[in-house]
Design a protein around this motif. Structure first.
Motif, mmCIF file in Angstrom:
data_model
loop_
_atom_site.group_PDB
_atom_site.id
_atom_site.type_symbol
_atom_site.label_atom_id
_atom_site.label_comp_id
_atom_site.label_asym_id
_atom_site.label_seq_id
_atom_site.Cartn_x
_atom_site.Cartn_y
_atom_site.Cartn_z
ATOM 1 N N THR A 188 -0.283 27.000 5.362
ATOM 2 C CA THR A 188 -1.706 27.085 5.680
ATOM 3 C C THR A 188 -2.529 26.360 4.624
ATOM 4 O O THR A 188 -2.426 26.658 3.427
ATOM 5 N N ALA A 189 -3.331 25.397 5.056
ATOM 6 C CA ALA A 189 -4.122 24.583 4.128
ATOM 7 C C ALA A 189 -4.972 23.605 4.926
ATOM 8 O O ALA A 189 -4.781 23.433 6.134
ATOM 9 N N MET A 190 -5.878 22.947 4.208
ATOM 10 C CA MET A 190 -6.564 21.776 4.747
ATOM 11 C C MET A 190 -5.672 20.577 4.442
ATOM 12 O O MET A 190 -5.255 20.399 3.297
ATOM 13 N N TYR A 191 -5.400 19.796 5.457
ATOM 14 C CA TYR A 191 -4.526 18.641 5.305
ATOM 15 C C TYR A 191 -5.355 17.355 5.324
ATOM 16 O O TYR A 191 -6.225 17.181 6.181
ATOM 17 N N GLN B 266 -11.370 13.293 6.066
ATOM 18 C CA GLN B 266 -12.214 14.474 5.867
ATOM 19 C C GLN B 266 -11.409 15.772 5.911
ATOM 20 O O GLN B 266 -11.921 16.829 5.549
ATOM 21 N N GLY B 267 -10.179 15.677 6.382
ATOM 22 C CA GLY B 267 -9.314 16.854 6.418
ATOM 23 C C GLY B 267 -9.255 17.517 7.786
ATOM 24 O O GLY B 267 -10.210 17.440 8.574
ATOM 25 N N THR B 268 -8.143 18.157 8.043
ATOM 26 C CA THR B 268 -7.965 18.949 9.255
ATOM 27 C C THR B 268 -7.255 20.252 8.878
ATOM 28 O O THR B 268 -6.298 20.237 8.110
ATOM 29 N N GLN B 269 -7.762 21.361 9.385
ATOM 30 C CA GLN B 269 -7.261 22.669 8.974
ATOM 31 C C GLN B 269 -6.007 23.054 9.757
ATOM 32 O O GLN B 269 -5.957 22.931 10.986
ATOM 33 N N VAL B 270 -5.027 23.523 9.019
ATOM 34 C CA VAL B 270 -3.807 24.073 9.614
ATOM 35 C C VAL B 270 -3.685 25.521 9.164
ATOM 36 O O VAL B 270 -3.701 25.805 7.961
ATOM 37 N N THR B 271 -3.575 26.424 10.116
ATOM 38 C CA THR B 271 -3.445 27.843 9.822
ATOM 39 C C THR B 271 -2.201 28.372 10.519
ATOM 40 O O THR B 271 -2.051 28.227 11.734
ATOM 41 N N VAL B 272 -1.312 28.960 9.728
ATOM 42 C CA VAL B 272 -0.061 29.494 10.256
ATOM 43 C C VAL B 272 -0.053 31.003 10.036
ATOM 44 O O VAL B 272 -0.131 31.471 8.907
ATOM 45 N N ASN C 206 0.847 -1.174 0.000
ATOM 46 C CA ASN C 206 0.000 0.000 0.000
ATOM 47 C C ASN C 206 0.886 1.229 0.000
ATOM 48 O O ASN C 206 2.092 1.149 0.220
ATOM 49 N N CYS C 207 0.261 2.304 -0.255
ATOM 50 C CA CYS C 207 0.945 3.595 -0.226
ATOM 51 C C CYS C 207 0.085 4.516 0.620
ATOM 52 O O CYS C 207 -1.134 4.582 0.418
ATOM 53 N N MET C 208 0.700 5.203 1.547
ATOM 54 C CA MET C 208 -0.033 6.144 2.379
ATOM 55 C C MET C 208 0.534 7.532 2.189
ATOM 56 O O MET C 208 1.745 7.689 1.963
ATOM 57 N N GLY C 209 -0.334 8.503 2.249
ATOM 58 C CA GLY C 209 0.141 9.843 1.977
ATOM 59 C C GLY C 209 -0.567 10.922 2.754
ATOM 60 O O GLY C 209 -1.667 10.718 3.274
ATOM 61 N N TRP C 210 0.092 12.045 2.835
ATOM 62 C CA TRP C 210 -0.496 13.273 3.329
ATOM 63 C C TRP C 210 -0.544 14.271 2.175
ATOM 64 O O TRP C 210 0.428 14.398 1.422
ATOM 65 N N PHE C 211 -1.669 14.944 2.083
ATOM 66 C CA PHE C 211 -1.879 15.945 1.040
ATOM 67 C C PHE C 211 -2.359 17.230 1.713
ATOM 68 O O PHE C 211 -2.792 17.216 2.865
ATOM 69 N N ARG C 212 -2.329 18.304 0.968
ATOM 70 C CA ARG C 212 -2.896 19.546 1.478
ATOM 71 C C ARG C 212 -3.498 20.343 0.334
ATOM 72 O O ARG C 212 -3.099 20.210 -0.828
ATOM 73 N N GLN C 213 -4.460 21.170 0.698
ATOM 74 C CA GLN C 213 -5.113 22.017 -0.301
ATOM 75 C C GLN C 213 -5.373 23.380 0.312
ATOM 76 O O GLN C 213 -6.116 23.503 1.293
ATOM 77 N N ASN D 67 7.250 20.902 11.665
ATOM 78 C CA ASN D 67 8.064 21.858 12.430
ATOM 79 C C ASN D 67 8.392 23.072 11.578
ATOM 80 O O ASN D 67 8.294 23.026 10.342
ATOM 81 N N ARG D 68 8.792 24.150 12.243
ATOM 82 C CA ARG D 68 9.182 25.397 11.557
ATOM 83 C C ARG D 68 8.126 25.774 10.527
ATOM 84 O O ARG D 68 8.432 26.037 9.359
ATOM 85 N N LEU D 69 6.895 25.798 10.971
ATOM 86 C CA LEU D 69 5.788 26.081 10.061
ATOM 87 C C LEU D 69 5.870 27.489 9.502
ATOM 88 O O LEU D 69 6.328 28.430 10.183
ATOM 89 N N LYS D 70 5.400 27.616 8.268
ATOM 90 C CA LYS D 70 5.399 28.893 7.570
ATOM 91 C C LYS D 70 3.970 29.251 7.179
ATOM 92 O O LYS D 70 3.121 28.360 7.039
ATOM 93 N N PRO D 71 3.695 30.531 6.961
ATOM 94 C CA PRO D 71 2.340 30.913 6.532
ATOM 95 C C PRO D 71 1.895 30.183 5.270
ATOM 96 O O PRO D 71 0.703 29.868 5.132
ATOM 97 N N GLU D 72 2.823 29.881 4.391
ATOM 98 C CA GLU D 72 2.456 29.178 3.160
ATOM 99 C C GLU D 72 2.109 27.712 3.387
ATOM 100 O O GLU D 72 1.668 27.034 2.456
#
Length: 128
Positions: A93-96, A120-126, A34-41, A86-91
Motif C-alpha cells: 500500500t502506497a502512492m506509486y 503525479q502518482g497513483t494510489q494503491v491500497t491493499v 535513459n533510466c526509467m523507474g517506478w517508486f512508491r511512498q 501480482n500477489r499484492l500484500k498490505p505492505e
C-alpha cells in the motif's frame, strides 16, 4: 515539456493484482540513454525505488520486497511504461510514481534525486 501520467491504481484485496501505466510525453522515450523507474511512498515513509529499467530493457532491477511479484515493462511505440503487480500484500500500500532519468543510464543504488521527471502518482491500497 516532459509529462508523465500514471494510471491504474486502486483498491484490492491481498493476493490480487493491479497493472499501473505511465504515459510519457515530450521525451524521446525509446532513447537507450535513459533510466526509467517506478517508486512508491507509504504514509510516514520515504519514497523508495521499486524497479528500474535500463539499456534498452536489458537491465531491470527490482527491490527485494517485490521480486518475483512485480514486472516492469515498457512499450516504446506507445511511450508508456507498465508495472504489473501480482500477489499484492498490505505492505505494498502506497502512492506509486513513475520517473525518468534523462540522458543517462541508471545508477545504483536507486535514488530519487537522480531522476529528473516525475508523474503525479497513483494510489494503491491493499487490504488484508
Amino acid at each position: 515539456q516532459v509529462q508523465l501520467v500514471e494510471s491504474g491504481g486502486g483498491s484490492v484485496q491481498a493476493g490480487g493484482s493491479l497493472r499501473l501505466s505511465c504515459a510519457v510525453s515530450g521525451y524521446t522515450f525509446s532513447s537507450s540513454r535513459n533510466c526509467m523507474g517506478w517508486f512508491r511512498q507509504a504514509p510516514g515513509k520515504e519514497r523508495e525505488g521499486v524497479a528500474t529499467i535500463d539499456k534498452g530493457d536489458s537491465i531491470i532491477v527490482y527491490a527485494d520486497s517485490v521480486k518475483g511479484r512485480f514486472t516492469f515493462s515498457r512499450d516504446n511505440a506507445k511511450n508508456t511504461m507498465y508495472l504489473q503487480m501480482n500477489r499484492l500484500k498490505p505492505e505494498d500500500t502506497a502512492m506509486y510514481y513513475c520517473a525518468v532519468r534523462a540522458g543517462s543510464r541508471c545508477w545504483y543504488p536507486t535514488r530519487t534525486l537522480d531522476f529528473d521527471y516525475w508523474g503525479q502518482g497513483t494510489q494503491v491500497t491493499v487490504s488484508s
